[in-house]
Scaffold this motif. Structure first.
Motif, PDB file in Angstrom:
ATOM      1  N   ARG A 165       0.840  -1.197   0.000  1.00  0.00           N
ATOM      2  CA  ARG A 165       0.000   0.000   0.000  1.00  0.00           C
ATOM      3  C   ARG A 165       0.872   1.242   0.000  1.00  0.00           C
ATOM      4  O   ARG A 165       1.611   1.502   0.941  1.00  0.00           O
ATOM      5  CB  ARG A 165      -0.917   0.022   1.229  1.00  0.00           C
ATOM      6  N   HIS A 166       0.789   1.999  -1.091  1.00  0.00           N
ATOM      7  CA  HIS A 166       1.477   3.289  -1.225  1.00  0.00           C
ATOM      8  C   HIS A 166       2.965   3.172  -0.862  1.00  0.00           C
ATOM      9  O   HIS A 166       3.503   3.972  -0.098  1.00  0.00           O
ATOM     10  CB  HIS A 166       0.787   4.338  -0.356  1.00  0.00           C
ATOM     11  N   VAL A 167       3.598   2.175  -1.427  1.00  0.00           N
ATOM     12  CA  VAL A 167       5.010   1.910  -1.119  1.00  0.00           C
ATOM     13  C   VAL A 167       5.920   2.857  -1.904  1.00  0.00           C
ATOM     14  O   VAL A 167       5.768   3.035  -3.115  1.00  0.00           O
ATOM     15  CB  VAL A 167       5.360   0.442  -1.428  1.00  0.00           C
ATOM     16  N   VAL A 168       6.845   3.450  -1.179  1.00  0.00           N
ATOM     17  CA  VAL A 168       7.870   4.314  -1.755  1.00  0.00           C
ATOM     18  C   VAL A 168       9.230   3.770  -1.336  1.00  0.00           C
ATOM     19  O   VAL A 168       9.407   3.337  -0.197  1.00  0.00           O
ATOM     20  CB  VAL A 168       7.720   5.769  -1.250  1.00  0.00           C
ATOM     21  N   LYS A 169      10.173   3.758  -2.270  1.00  0.00           N
ATOM     22  CA  LYS A 169      11.544   3.378  -1.938  1.00  0.00           C
ATOM     23  C   LYS A 169      12.502   4.386  -2.566  1.00  0.00           C
ATOM     24  O   LYS A 169      12.545   4.546  -3.786  1.00  0.00           O
ATOM     25  CB  LYS A 169      11.860   1.968  -2.436  1.00  0.00           C
ATOM     26  N   ARG A 170      13.254   5.068  -1.698  1.00  0.00           N
ATOM     27  CA  ARG A 170      14.278   6.009  -2.146  1.00  0.00           C
ATOM     28  C   ARG A 170      15.648   5.492  -1.721  1.00  0.00           C
ATOM     29  O   ARG A 170      15.810   4.991  -0.619  1.00  0.00           O
ATOM     30  CB  ARG A 170      14.059   7.397  -1.542  1.00  0.00           C
ATOM     31  N   PHE A 171      16.620   5.667  -2.595  1.00  0.00           N
ATOM     32  CA  PHE A 171      17.994   5.355  -2.265  1.00  0.00           C
ATOM     33  C   PHE A 171      18.780   6.661  -2.155  1.00  0.00           C
ATOM     34  O   PHE A 171      18.560   7.595  -2.945  1.00  0.00           O
ATOM     35  CB  PHE A 171      18.616   4.456  -3.336  1.00  0.00           C
ATOM     36  N   PRO A 172      19.677   6.750  -1.166  1.00  0.00           N
ATOM     37  CA  PRO A 172      20.409   8.002  -0.978  1.00  0.00           C
ATOM     38  C   PRO A 172      21.294   8.331  -2.167  1.00  0.00           C
ATOM     39  O   PRO A 172      21.788   7.456  -2.864  1.00  0.00           O
ATOM     40  CB  PRO A 172      21.235   7.737   0.292  1.00  0.00           C
ATOM     41  N   GLY A 173      21.483   9.599  -2.384  1.00  0.00           N
ATOM     42  CA  GLY A 173      22.320  10.071  -3.477  1.00  0.00           C
ATOM     43  C   GLY A 173      22.106  11.551  -3.669  1.00  0.00           C
ATOM     44  O   GLY A 173      21.326  12.183  -2.958  1.00  0.00           O
ATOM     45  N   GLN A 174      22.791  12.125  -4.628  1.00  0.00           N
ATOM     46  CA  GLN A 174      22.643  13.538  -4.950  1.00  0.00           C
ATOM     47  C   GLN A 174      22.267  13.690  -6.425  1.00  0.00           C
ATOM     48  O   GLN A 174      23.135  13.699  -7.282  1.00  0.00           O
ATOM     49  CB  GLN A 174      23.940  14.285  -4.635  1.00  0.00           C
ATOM     50  N   PRO A 175      20.967  13.736  -6.733  1.00  0.00           N
ATOM     51  CA  PRO A 175      19.823  13.699  -5.815  1.00  0.00           C
ATOM     52  C   PRO A 175      19.472  12.263  -5.445  1.00  0.00           C
ATOM     53  O   PRO A 175      19.970  11.326  -6.079  1.00  0.00           O
ATOM     54  CB  PRO A 175      18.708  14.329  -6.654  1.00  0.00           C
ATOM     55  N   PRO A 176      18.604  12.059  -4.429  1.00  0.00           N
ATOM     56  CA  PRO A 176      18.159  10.703  -4.094  1.00  0.00           C
ATOM     57  C   PRO A 176      17.471  10.032  -5.286  1.00  0.00           C
ATOM     58  O   PRO A 176      16.865  10.704  -6.126  1.00  0.00           O
ATOM     59  CB  PRO A 176      17.169  10.939  -2.941  1.00  0.00           C
TER      60      PRO A 176
END
Length: 251
Positions: A26-37
């Motif tokens: 449900r409404h899953v978000v996955k961000r990986f760190p970085g510049q930009p993420p």
């Protein structure tokens, strides 16, 4: 998606229940760190009912691998809910999630990941190592699982004495031996020739006919099109969901 069906293969009429969902995002978000993420998954919601056979399909860098890791609880989402067999993993510790994963999810990978010095039955028995099952019982269940995938006559053969298709059958048996809520098969035919591919996909359909819930992650459009439901992923979002069970509430 909390729905049940009136028949094993006929999903046209469904009835809501509290116990049919093998996996729900449900409404899953996955961000990986970085510049930009890097936004790998962007507001993904997906429900898979017990008894379904689903293809997750998309090109390279579409988000399929990240989605596999999140569905399999190998990686936690940045936001959103991942519920396995009705259990919200976001509310569980890492150790509890590992326990859920070992009991509730079966994995099949393109590379097989079989131990070369072990027989087929011992490779499958490894799928029960972390559940405290005694050795004799592990071997009994492993032999049953191998028989189920058509390798009852190859129990004592190590992987290097098996064909690619047979190795993938061993991997399927290992995924099934603990009776998971669902199986995640990541490019299960990626290392197989055309004949072995047809045999493994036929086996996957047969296992589903017997009631096993299976999600096949693939870039192969032909394989995806051969399955009852296709979920297309692009740029970290679900672009299409074809063949999804219809939610119809009976009066």
């Amino acid at each position: 998606m909390m729905t049940s069906t009136t028949g094993t293969r006929d999903r046209a009429i469904t009835v809501p229940t509290a116990a049919t969902t093998a996996l729900e995002l449900r409404h899953v978000v996955k961000r990986f760190p970085g510049q930009p993420p890097v936004l790998a998954l962007d507001d993904v919601s997906l429900g898979i009912d017990h008894g379904e056979l689903v293809a997750i399909v998309g090109p390279s860098d579409s988000g399929k691998s990240t989605l596999l890791n999140v569905m399999g609880t190998l990686d936690r989402p940045t936001a959103g809910i991942v519920a396995v067999d009705g259990v919200d993993t976001a509310k569980r510790s890492d150790d509890e999630v590992a326990g859920i994963r070992s009991r509730k999810i079966g994995f099949v990978f393109q590379q097989f990941f079989l131990l070369p010095g072990m027989s087929a039955v011992d490779n499958v028995a490894n799928g029960l190592l972390y559940q405290g099952v005694p050795l004799r019982e592990r071997q009994r269940r492993s032999a049953e699982a191998l028989d189920r995938v058509g390798l009852g006559h190859r129990l004592d053969h190590p992987p290097n004495n098996l064909s690619g298709g047979e190795r993938q059958r061993v991997a399927l048996a290992r995924a099934l031996v603990h009776h998971p809520a669902f199986v995640l098969a990541d490019e299960p035919t990626g290392n197989l020739d055309s004949r072995s591919t047809e045999a493994v996909m036929a086996l996957i359909r047969d296992l589903n006919d017997e009631g096993t819930t299976i999600v096949v992650i693939t870039h192969d459009q032909a394989i995806a099109a051969s399955l009852p439901r296709q979920v297309t992923v692009l740029d970290g979002r679900i672009e299409a969901d074809t063949g999804r069970p219809t939610e119809v509430v009976r009066p």
